[in-house]
Design a protein around this motif. Structure first.
Motif, mmCIF file in Angstrom:
data_model
loop_
_atom_site.group_PDB
_atom_site.id
_atom_site.type_symbol
_atom_site.label_atom_id
_atom_site.label_comp_id
_atom_site.label_asym_id
_atom_site.label_seq_id
_atom_site.Cartn_x
_atom_site.Cartn_y
_atom_site.Cartn_z
ATOM 1 N N GLY A 1 -68.732 47.290 -9.572
ATOM 2 C CA GLY A 1 -68.309 46.219 -8.685
ATOM 3 C C GLY A 1 -68.507 44.822 -9.228
ATOM 4 N N VAL A 2 -69.231 44.688 -10.337
ATOM 5 C CA VAL A 2 -69.482 43.356 -10.891
ATOM 6 C C VAL A 2 -68.193 42.727 -11.412
ATOM 7 C CG1 VAL A 2 -70.692 42.066 -12.694
ATOM 8 C CG2 VAL A 2 -71.876 43.881 -11.452
ATOM 9 N N GLY A 3 -67.389 43.523 -12.109
ATOM 10 C CA GLY A 3 -66.110 43.014 -12.610
ATOM 11 C C GLY A 3 -65.185 42.621 -11.478
ATOM 12 N N GLU A 4 -65.190 43.416 -10.409
ATOM 13 C CA GLU A 4 -64.347 43.103 -9.254
ATOM 14 C C GLU A 4 -64.816 41.834 -8.549
ATOM 15 O OE1 GLU A 4 -63.501 47.028 -10.534
ATOM 16 O OE2 GLU A 4 -65.436 46.147 -10.021
ATOM 17 N N LEU A 5 -66.132 41.657 -8.448
ATOM 18 C CA LEU A 5 -66.660 40.426 -7.847
ATOM 19 C C LEU A 5 -66.251 39.215 -8.668
ATOM 20 C CD1 LEU A 5 -68.410 38.898 -5.817
ATOM 21 C CD2 LEU A 5 -70.405 39.429 -7.234
ATOM 22 N N SER A 6 -66.388 39.330 -9.981
ATOM 23 C CA SER A 6 -65.986 38.227 -10.858
ATOM 24 C C SER A 6 -64.500 37.949 -10.727
ATOM 25 C CB SER A 6 -66.335 38.567 -12.308
ATOM 26 O OG SER A 6 -65.844 37.566 -13.186
ATOM 27 N N ASN A 7 -63.692 39.004 -10.692
ATOM 28 C CA ASN A 7 -62.248 38.833 -10.568
ATOM 29 C C ASN A 7 -61.883 38.169 -9.252
ATOM 30 O OD1 ASN A 7 -59.411 40.035 -9.662
ATOM 31 N ND2 ASN A 7 -59.475 40.060 -11.891
ATOM 32 N N PHE A 8 -62.580 38.539 -8.178
ATOM 33 C CA PHE A 8 -62.323 37.928 -6.867
ATOM 34 C C PHE A 8 -62.673 36.440 -6.882
ATOM 35 C CE2 PHE A 8 -63.981 36.720 -2.649
ATOM 36 C CZ PHE A 8 -62.804 36.835 -1.908
ATOM 37 N N ILE A 9 -63.820 36.103 -7.450
ATOM 38 C CA ILE A 9 -64.243 34.701 -7.521
ATOM 39 C C ILE A 9 -63.229 33.873 -8.301
ATOM 40 C CG2 ILE A 9 -65.980 33.120 -8.457
ATOM 41 C CD1 ILE A 9 -68.074 35.296 -7.877
ATOM 42 N N LEU A 10 -62.835 34.371 -9.466
ATOM 43 C CA LEU A 10 -61.911 33.618 -10.312
ATOM 44 C C LEU A 10 -60.520 33.557 -9.692
ATOM 45 C CD1 LEU A 10 -62.884 34.741 -13.929
ATOM 46 C CD2 LEU A 10 -63.761 32.860 -12.544
ATOM 47 N N GLY A 11 -60.090 34.667 -9.076
ATOM 48 C CA GLY A 11 -58.787 34.657 -8.426
ATOM 49 C C GLY A 11 -58.714 33.630 -7.313
ATOM 50 N N CYS A 12 -59.777 33.573 -6.504
ATOM 51 C CA CYS A 12 -59.826 32.579 -5.424
ATOM 52 C C CYS A 12 -59.875 31.154 -5.981
ATOM 53 C CB CYS A 12 -61.030 32.839 -4.531
ATOM 54 S SG CYS A 12 -60.890 34.330 -3.528
ATOM 55 N N ALA A 13 -60.570 30.975 -7.099
ATOM 56 C CA ALA A 13 -60.642 29.657 -7.725
ATOM 57 C C ALA A 13 -59.267 29.173 -8.156
ATOM 58 C CB ALA A 13 -61.583 29.700 -8.936
ATOM 59 N N LEU A 14 -58.385 30.120 -8.476
ATOM 60 C CA LEU A 14 -57.017 29.751 -8.865
ATOM 61 C C LEU A 14 -56.124 29.525 -7.656
ATOM 62 C CD1 LEU A 14 -54.765 29.440 -11.024
ATOM 63 C CD2 LEU A 14 -54.466 31.930 -10.903
ATOM 64 N N VAL A 15 -56.108 30.466 -6.709
ATOM 65 C CA VAL A 15 -55.109 30.436 -5.642
ATOM 66 C C VAL A 15 -55.460 29.477 -4.511
ATOM 67 C CG1 VAL A 15 -54.453 32.813 -6.174
ATOM 68 C CG2 VAL A 15 -56.052 32.388 -4.314
ATOM 69 N N VAL A 16 -56.750 29.269 -4.237
ATOM 70 C CA VAL A 16 -57.118 28.403 -3.107
ATOM 71 C C VAL A 16 -56.757 26.941 -3.362
ATOM 72 C CG1 VAL A 16 -59.035 27.485 -1.745
ATOM 73 C CG2 VAL A 16 -58.876 29.949 -2.171
ATOM 74 N N PRO A 17 -57.170 26.328 -4.485
ATOM 75 C CA PRO A 17 -56.762 24.937 -4.718
ATOM 76 C C PRO A 17 -55.245 24.786 -4.794
ATOM 77 C CG PRO A 17 -58.522 25.566 -6.228
ATOM 78 C CD PRO A 17 -58.052 26.822 -5.568
ATOM 79 N N ALA A 18 -54.585 25.719 -5.489
ATOM 80 C CA ALA A 18 -53.129 25.636 -5.605
ATOM 81 C C ALA A 18 -52.468 25.740 -4.238
ATOM 82 C CB ALA A 18 -52.622 26.742 -6.531
ATOM 83 N N GLY A 19 -52.929 26.703 -3.419
ATOM 84 C CA GLY A 19 -52.355 26.882 -2.093
ATOM 85 C C GLY A 19 -52.600 25.700 -1.167
ATOM 86 N N LEU A 20 -53.804 25.133 -1.236
ATOM 87 C CA LEU A 20 -54.135 23.986 -0.388
ATOM 88 C C LEU A 20 -53.288 22.763 -0.740
ATOM 89 C CD1 LEU A 20 -58.033 24.197 -0.162
ATOM 90 C CD2 LEU A 20 -56.404 24.459 1.727
ATOM 91 N N ILE A 21 -53.162 22.488 -2.032
ATOM 92 C CA ILE A 21 -52.406 21.306 -2.465
ATOM 93 C C ILE A 21 -50.928 21.461 -2.129
ATOM 94 C CG2 ILE A 21 -51.644 20.008 -4.504
ATOM 95 C CD1 ILE A 21 -54.436 20.541 -5.695
ATOM 96 N N TYR A 22 -50.380 22.651 -2.367
ATOM 97 C CA TYR A 22 -48.962 22.872 -2.083
ATOM 98 C C TYR A 22 -48.684 22.855 -0.583
ATOM 99 C CZ TYR A 22 -44.321 25.002 -2.227
ATOM 100 O OH TYR A 22 -42.981 25.245 -2.081
ATOM 101 N N LYS A 23 -49.657 23.291 0.212
ATOM 102 C CA LYS A 23 -49.472 23.332 1.669
ATOM 103 C C LYS A 23 -49.329 21.927 2.243
ATOM 104 C CE LYS A 23 -51.536 25.331 5.845
ATOM 105 N NZ LYS A 23 -52.690 26.081 6.398
ATOM 106 N N ARG A 24 -49.970 20.955 1.636
ATOM 107 C CA ARG A 24 -49.905 19.574 2.136
ATOM 108 C C ARG A 24 -48.502 18.998 1.998
ATOM 109 N NH1 ARG A 24 -54.717 16.780 2.799
ATOM 110 N NH2 ARG A 24 -53.675 14.840 2.253
ATOM 111 N N ARG A 25 -47.839 19.354 0.902
ATOM 112 C CA ARG A 25 -46.470 18.872 0.688
ATOM 113 C C ARG A 25 -45.755 19.842 -0.242
ATOM 114 N NH1 ARG A 25 -44.689 12.845 -1.470
ATOM 115 N NH2 ARG A 25 -42.459 13.045 -0.983
ATOM 116 N N ARG A 26 -44.733 20.487 0.280
ATOM 117 C CA ARG A 26 -44.069 21.562 -0.456
ATOM 118 C C ARG A 26 -42.988 21.001 -1.371
ATOM 119 N NH1 ARG A 26 -44.782 26.799 1.694
ATOM 120 N NH2 ARG A 26 -46.243 26.813 3.428
#
Length: 201
Positions: A80-105
């Motif tokens: 589960g360590v690799g999956e935890l790392s993958n989840f953390i890094l995946g969220c680090a990519l998609v959350v900022p991108a999603g938040l910024i794009y949501k403000r103005r598409r």
């Protein structure tokens, strides 16, 4: 009005489920690259999560990352360590991108969001590898740090310490991976929009 919102909610959940399934399959199709140690593998499983984050917002992207990694736990080789790392890094990519794009598409904010997400992805990758992945292989799997560093020196003599291996090999790899995923998202997002019926404004 409530029926429309209900249909959108159902559509969102179905899209998240489908993107999670595709993301899981892509996660299983990982492969090695010669620029990083063999226990760090390349995959494109963050692509559906990023598309979902642009589609329905960052929470949808997080859900795709979560479901993908929960499914992958049945096939884990890292307890589960690799999956935890993958989840953390995946969220680090998609959350900022999603938040910024949501403000103005717009294309501009999409590009800015993806670049910011890639920077966060690479920066948290340093933390993830230093605090999770490398300690796991040393303390749990029984790999001495010298053996891990030796994997780095086989790539380049300059990678002769844990810090240099993470900073000069793994981090550039994460930057390249993030940029490739962002480029694919940029190319595919508009084409997938009519299928997913994206319009959350």
């Amino acid at each position: 009005m409530s029926k429309k919102r209900g249909n959108l909610s159902v559509r969102s959940m179905v899209s998240v489920a489908l993107c999670s399934a595709v993301s899981f399959v892509l996660f299983m199709l990982d492969f090695n690259l010669p620029i990083v140690p063999s226990f760090i593998k390349m995959d494109f499983s963050d692509l559906p999560a990023l598309i979902c984050a642009f589609t329905f917002g960052p929470i949808a992207g997080v859900l795709v990352e979560l479901i993908k990694n929960l499914l992958h736990l049945f096939f884990t080789s890292t307890m589960g360590v690799g999956e935890l790392s993958n989840f953390i890094l995946g969220c680090a990519l998609v959350v900022p991108a999603g938040l910024i794009y949501k403000r103005r598409r717009t294309r501009k904010t999409a590009v800015i969001g993806m670049l910011v997400g890639t920077v966060c992805f690479a920066a948290l990758g340093i933390f993830s590898n230093y605090c999770l992945i490398f300690p796991f292989y040393v303390k749990v799997m029984g790999f001495p740090m010298d053996a891990i560093v030796a994997m780095g020196t086989q790539i380049s003599p300059i990678l002769d310490s844990e810090f240099k291996l993470i900073l000069l090999s793994v981090t550039p790899y994460n930057i390249v991976k993030g940029l490739v995923i962002c480029l694919l998202t940029f190319l595919l997002y508009k084409r997938l929009r009519p299928i997913m019926r994206i319009d959350n404004r």
